[in-house]
Design a protein around this motif. Sequence first.
Motif, PDB file in Angstrom:
ATOM      1  N   ASP A  38      45.959  43.107  54.826  1.00  0.00           N
ATOM      2  CA  ASP A  38      47.228  43.725  54.441  1.00  0.00           C
ATOM      3  C   ASP A  38      47.570  43.458  52.976  1.00  0.00           C
ATOM      4  OD1 ASP A  38      49.737  41.314  55.107  1.00  0.00           O
ATOM      5  OD2 ASP A  38      47.586  41.016  55.358  1.00  0.00           O
ATOM      6  N   SER A  39      46.909  42.481  52.376  1.00  0.00           N
ATOM      7  CA  SER A  39      47.207  42.161  50.976  1.00  0.00           C
ATOM      8  C   SER A  39      46.364  43.007  50.032  1.00  0.00           C
ATOM      9  CB  SER A  39      46.916  40.675  50.723  1.00  0.00           C
ATOM     10  OG  SER A  39      46.688  40.450  49.349  1.00  0.00           O
ATOM     11  N   LEU A  40      47.036  43.714  49.140  1.00  0.00           N
ATOM     12  CA  LEU A  40      46.313  44.573  48.199  1.00  0.00           C
ATOM     13  C   LEU A  40      45.431  43.758  47.268  1.00  0.00           C
ATOM     14  CD1 LEU A  40      45.697  47.302  47.009  1.00  0.00           C
ATOM     15  CD2 LEU A  40      47.815  47.185  45.689  1.00  0.00           C
ATOM     16  N   VAL A  41      45.938  42.603  46.854  1.00  0.00           N
ATOM     17  CA  VAL A  41      45.149  41.715  45.985  1.00  0.00           C
ATOM     18  C   VAL A  41      43.843  41.354  46.690  1.00  0.00           C
ATOM     19  CG1 VAL A  41      45.043  39.414  44.952  1.00  0.00           C
ATOM     20  CG2 VAL A  41      47.128  40.751  44.767  1.00  0.00           C
ATOM     21  N   ASP A  42      43.966  40.899  47.935  1.00  0.00           N
ATOM     22  CA  ASP A  42      42.780  40.479  48.680  1.00  0.00           C
ATOM     23  C   ASP A  42      41.843  41.633  48.968  1.00  0.00           C
ATOM     24  OD1 ASP A  42      44.270  37.810  50.737  1.00  0.00           O
ATOM     25  OD2 ASP A  42      43.838  38.006  48.600  1.00  0.00           O
ATOM     26  N   ARG A  43      42.413  42.794  49.253  1.00  0.00           N
ATOM     27  CA  ARG A  43      41.587  43.976  49.510  1.00  0.00           C
ATOM     28  C   ARG A  43      40.774  44.318  48.281  1.00  0.00           C
ATOM     29  NH1 ARG A  43      45.770  46.376  51.932  1.00  0.00           N
ATOM     30  NH2 ARG A  43      46.172  47.976  50.358  1.00  0.00           N
ATOM     31  N   THR A  44      41.427  44.252  47.126  1.00  0.00           N
ATOM     32  CA  THR A  44      40.743  44.569  45.871  1.00  0.00           C
ATOM     33  C   THR A  44      39.600  43.593  45.621  1.00  0.00           C
ATOM     34  OG1 THR A  44      42.901  45.249  45.035  1.00  0.00           O
ATOM     35  CG2 THR A  44      41.126  45.103  43.436  1.00  0.00           C
ATOM     36  N   VAL A  45      39.862  42.325  45.871  1.00  0.00           N
ATOM     37  CA  VAL A  45      38.833  41.312  45.630  1.00  0.00           C
ATOM     38  C   VAL A  45      37.673  41.462  46.607  1.00  0.00           C
ATOM     39  CG1 VAL A  45      38.331  38.833  45.604  1.00  0.00           C
ATOM     40  CG2 VAL A  45      40.456  39.678  44.603  1.00  0.00           C
ATOM     41  N   ILE A  46      37.983  41.611  47.889  1.00  0.00           N
ATOM     42  CA  ILE A  46      36.919  41.677  48.881  1.00  0.00           C
ATOM     43  C   ILE A  46      36.089  42.940  48.682  1.00  0.00           C
ATOM     44  CG2 ILE A  46      38.209  42.803  50.797  1.00  0.00           C
ATOM     45  CD1 ILE A  46      35.906  39.916  51.426  1.00  0.00           C
ATOM     46  N   GLU A  47      36.765  44.016  48.265  1.00  0.00           N
ATOM     47  CA  GLU A  47      36.053  45.260  48.022  1.00  0.00           C
ATOM     48  C   GLU A  47      35.035  45.062  46.897  1.00  0.00           C
ATOM     49  OE1 GLU A  47      37.227  49.973  47.511  1.00  0.00           O
ATOM     50  OE2 GLU A  47      38.797  48.458  47.739  1.00  0.00           O
ATOM     51  N   ARG A  48      35.476  44.395  45.857  1.00  0.00           N
ATOM     52  CA  ARG A  48      34.596  44.143  44.714  1.00  0.00           C
ATOM     53  C   ARG A  48      33.461  43.212  45.107  1.00  0.00           C
ATOM     54  NH1 ARG A  48      32.009  46.009  40.737  1.00  0.00           N
ATOM     55  NH2 ARG A  48      31.440  44.453  39.191  1.00  0.00           N
ATOM     56  N   LEU A  49      33.777  42.186  45.865  1.00  0.00           N
ATOM     57  CA  LEU A  49      32.752  41.249  46.322  1.00  0.00           C
ATOM     58  C   LEU A  49      31.676  41.979  47.106  1.00  0.00           C
ATOM     59  CD1 LEU A  49      34.884  38.194  47.545  1.00  0.00           C
ATOM     60  CD2 LEU A  49      33.229  38.157  45.704  1.00  0.00           C
ATOM     61  N   LEU A  50      32.109  42.883  47.970  1.00  0.00           N
ATOM     62  CA  LEU A  50      31.164  43.609  48.807  1.00  0.00           C
ATOM     63  C   LEU A  50      30.364  44.613  47.982  1.00  0.00           C
ATOM     64  CD1 LEU A  50      33.458  44.112  51.922  1.00  0.00           C
ATOM     65  CD2 LEU A  50      31.334  42.804  51.877  1.00  0.00           C
ATOM     66  N   LYS A  51      31.032  45.299  47.062  1.00  0.00           N
ATOM     67  CA  LYS A  51      30.318  46.292  46.254  1.00  0.00           C
ATOM     68  C   LYS A  51      29.269  45.633  45.384  1.00  0.00           C
ATOM     69  CE  LYS A  51      33.290  50.258  46.175  1.00  0.00           C
ATOM     70  NZ  LYS A  51      34.645  50.673  45.768  1.00  0.00           N
ATOM     71  N   ILE A  52      29.627  44.464  44.871  1.00  0.00           N
ATOM     72  CA  ILE A  52      28.700  43.780  43.978  1.00  0.00           C
ATOM     73  C   ILE A  52      27.477  43.281  44.742  1.00  0.00           C
ATOM     74  CG2 ILE A  52      29.053  41.279  43.696  1.00  0.00           C
ATOM     75  CD1 ILE A  52      29.915  41.707  40.926  1.00  0.00           C
ATOM     76  N   THR A  53      27.607  43.137  46.054  1.00  0.00           N
ATOM     77  CA  THR A  53      26.450  42.784  46.865  1.00  0.00           C
ATOM     78  C   THR A  53      25.854  44.023  47.520  1.00  0.00           C
ATOM     79  OG1 THR A  53      28.068  42.099  48.555  1.00  0.00           O
ATOM     80  CG2 THR A  53      26.947  40.364  47.381  1.00  0.00           C
ATOM     81  N   SER A  54      26.091  45.164  46.877  1.00  0.00           N
ATOM     82  CA  SER A  54      25.504  46.438  47.302  1.00  0.00           C
ATOM     83  C   SER A  54      25.871  46.885  48.698  1.00  0.00           C
ATOM     84  CB  SER A  54      23.963  46.382  47.230  1.00  0.00           C
ATOM     85  OG  SER A  54      23.551  45.863  46.023  1.00  0.00           O
ATOM     86  N   CYS A  55      27.107  46.688  49.066  1.00  0.00           N
ATOM     87  CA  CYS A  55      27.561  47.213  50.351  1.00  0.00           C
ATOM     88  C   CYS A  55      28.455  48.411  50.096  1.00  0.00           C
ATOM     89  CB  CYS A  55      28.394  46.175  51.110  1.00  0.00           C
ATOM     90  SG  CYS A  55      27.478  44.711  51.603  1.00  0.00           S
ATOM     91  N   LYS A  56      28.461  49.290  51.049  1.00  0.00           N
ATOM     92  CA  LYS A  56      29.426  50.385  51.010  1.00  0.00           C
ATOM     93  C   LYS A  56      30.689  49.816  51.651  1.00  0.00           C
ATOM     94  CE  LYS A  56      27.506  53.891  52.971  1.00  0.00           C
ATOM     95  NZ  LYS A  56      26.639  55.069  53.062  1.00  0.00           N
ATOM     96  N   VAL A  57      31.827  50.120  51.063  1.00  0.00           N
ATOM     97  CA  VAL A  57      33.052  49.515  51.597  1.00  0.00           C
ATOM     98  C   VAL A  57      34.106  50.536  51.950  1.00  0.00           C
ATOM     99  CG1 VAL A  57      34.809  47.746  51.187  1.00  0.00           C
ATOM    100  CG2 VAL A  57      32.672  47.684  49.898  1.00  0.00           C
TER     101      VAL A  57
END
Lengths: 235, 164
Positions: A38-57
């Motif tokens: 629910d946190s936009l900050v956390d969503r932004t971070v986790i999205e970036r973490l996943l993208k940087i490890t080559s995941c589709k998010v």
Amino acid sequence: MAKNGYFSRFRRVEKGPGLDDLSACSDSHEVHVLAVDDSLVDRTVIERLLKITSCKVTAVDSGRRALQFLGLDGNENSVGLDGLKVDLIITDYCMPGMTGYELLKKIKGSSTFREIPVVIMSSENVLARIDRCLEEGAEDFIVKPVKLSDVKRLKSCMFGEGQRLNKRKLHEDNNSSDASLSPSLDDVSSSPSPPPSPSISSPCSPRSFSSLHSRPTSPSSPDSPTRRLKTTNDS
Amino acid sequence: MLGLSLDQLRADMNRLLALLFHQGVLDEQFLQLQQLQDESSPNFVSEVVNIYFHESEKLLRNLRALLVDKEFSDYKKMGIHLNQFMGSSSSIGAQRVRNVCIAFRAACEQNNRAGCLRALELLEYEYCYLKNKLHELFQIEQQRILAGAVRYPVPQQHPNNPQV
């Protein structure tokens, strides 16, 4: 490679014998992760973490929306919003409305989606909460803030090279001598204990409980939740 | 005027970062965010931090509105705001802000209104300090980008006809 409805890539890989380079069977299929927070900050971070490890998010802000995306709201037989197969769900625990725990239960209670591994994130390192989630079938529990090493480890443990093909879920396999649901300090993995203080470079986050082994061909099943007793409490 | 050299700017930035770490204003999670910034996402840190600022200010307004209300009694709601603030602060490495939230939450759990008010004052102070320092940091970074973007023409040496 045909995308079989809702079978995750994880499952598909389990059927093949001796797959050496799992990346090849990806067929440029990236791991697709559904992130719920629910946190936009956390969503932004986790999205970036996943993208940087080559995941589709796909990042959504609630359990409801996650179920909607999966096509699990009301009509179980409806296809997900864009039919994209989800390989992993990572969700925050504390959310208004539906908690991550409730979302976990809904997913594990669905015949179509129960095979999708679910990882819970929480800023609170509460043993009872962790237990509850693991018992309900969560694959792993990560204490926030989530780091790149956490995501890399998750990805390599579940989808990476040398993934053990007989990876067991807690509530399924009780026959293995390694898998044990009772907390026991004797359940040692083949890899050394993680250092007490978390460091960015360490591949073994002591704050979560899934496999900490770095040797991909290890025959034992260090995914057992019993390792939680070795983790340090951080607040 | 680009009197400041790249080296000097880098030194300034490192000094400021070192200070903030030393003061406990930032923790290793901030470094983690920096690690996530690269050519494909060159403004990642400032993007996340700006989202954080936006959300935090909303939360601070809500907290203040709750507490100044003479008939205030919704400690539970305050706790929810605090948890959100704590979570996002922890996610960007805002250690001191997060620690004040923890103390604030303790006062909240004791239904200690005076304690909560004090904690809110402290929280607002810490948040302001963090915001100012991070703005300073981003300013230095912007200057670095500008300084790095300026290329003074280098005389071209033609291989067959060396002139210049």
